[in-house]
Write an enzyme that holds these catalytic residues in place. Structure first.
Site, PDB file in Angstrom:
ATOM      1  N   ASN A 170     -21.093 -17.537-145.455  1.00 30.52           N
ATOM      2  CA  ASN A 170     -19.729 -17.773-145.902  1.00 30.52           C
ATOM      3  C   ASN A 170     -18.961 -18.516-144.810  1.00 30.52           C
ATOM      4  OD1 ASN A 170     -20.140 -16.144-148.271  1.00 30.52           O
ATOM      5  ND2 ASN A 170     -19.976 -14.343-146.958  1.00 30.52           N
ATOM      6  N   HIS A 228     -22.957 -16.841-139.358  1.00 33.38           N
ATOM      7  CA  HIS A 228     -24.046 -15.881-139.581  1.00 33.38           C
ATOM      8  C   HIS A 228     -24.628 -16.084-140.966  1.00 33.38           C
ATOM      9  CE1 HIS A 228     -20.201 -14.073-140.759  1.00 33.38           C
ATOM     10  NE2 HIS A 228     -20.856 -13.491-141.744  1.00 33.38           N
TER      11      HIS A 228
END
Ligand code: AMP
Ligand code: ZN
Length: 114
Positions: free
Chosen positions: A87, A100
């Site tokens: 995201n 991440h």
């Protein structure tokens, strides 16, 4: 980045449930798993999000991508399949501003957006 949660985890200042580590990559279990397997795979330098990926740090992103299959193997989901999600920013729903990759699997996953 002193204030970054994932930098603190990388530095060992905050504990994590480590799954995999090498020179460039750390993978640890998400504290709020959305599937039977839910691991976060992160580069061991602070890159906020995709907008900050560049020629100087792309090696870390490449190493993360290359490590994902190894993390999947360790988690026992390499052959059953998995989903990788990252995201970015407000509309992307990014809560932690250190890039991440969510590795999720271990069961048939829910409805796909795409
Ligand atoms: P995102 O919303 O894509 O930024 O994802 C951030 C993820 O980090 C969420 O799935 C959280 O559950 C997870 N998370 C937050 N704090 C920790 C922590 N201390 N250890 C492991 N996972 C965490
Ligand atoms: Zn960071």
């Amino acid at each position: 980045m002193e204030e970054c949660l994932f930098c603190k985890i990388i530095n060992g200042d905050i504990p994590c449930d480590k799954v995999y580590e090498d020179e460039y990559v750390l993978a640890f279990k998400d504290i709020h798993p959305v599937a039977k397997v839910h691991v976060l795979v992160v580069p061991k330098i602070h890159i906020k999000d995709y907008n900050e990926v560049n020629d100087n740090n792309i090696l870390y992103i490449s190493k993360v991508q290359n490590a994902i299959k190894e993390v999947a193997k360790i988690c026992g989901i390499k052959d059953t399949g998995y989903r990788v999600i990252s995201n970015t920013g407000k509309d992307g729903g990014q809560a932690v501003p250190h890039i991440h990759f969510h590795l999720i699997g271990g069961e048939a996953l829910g409805e796909k957006i795409i």
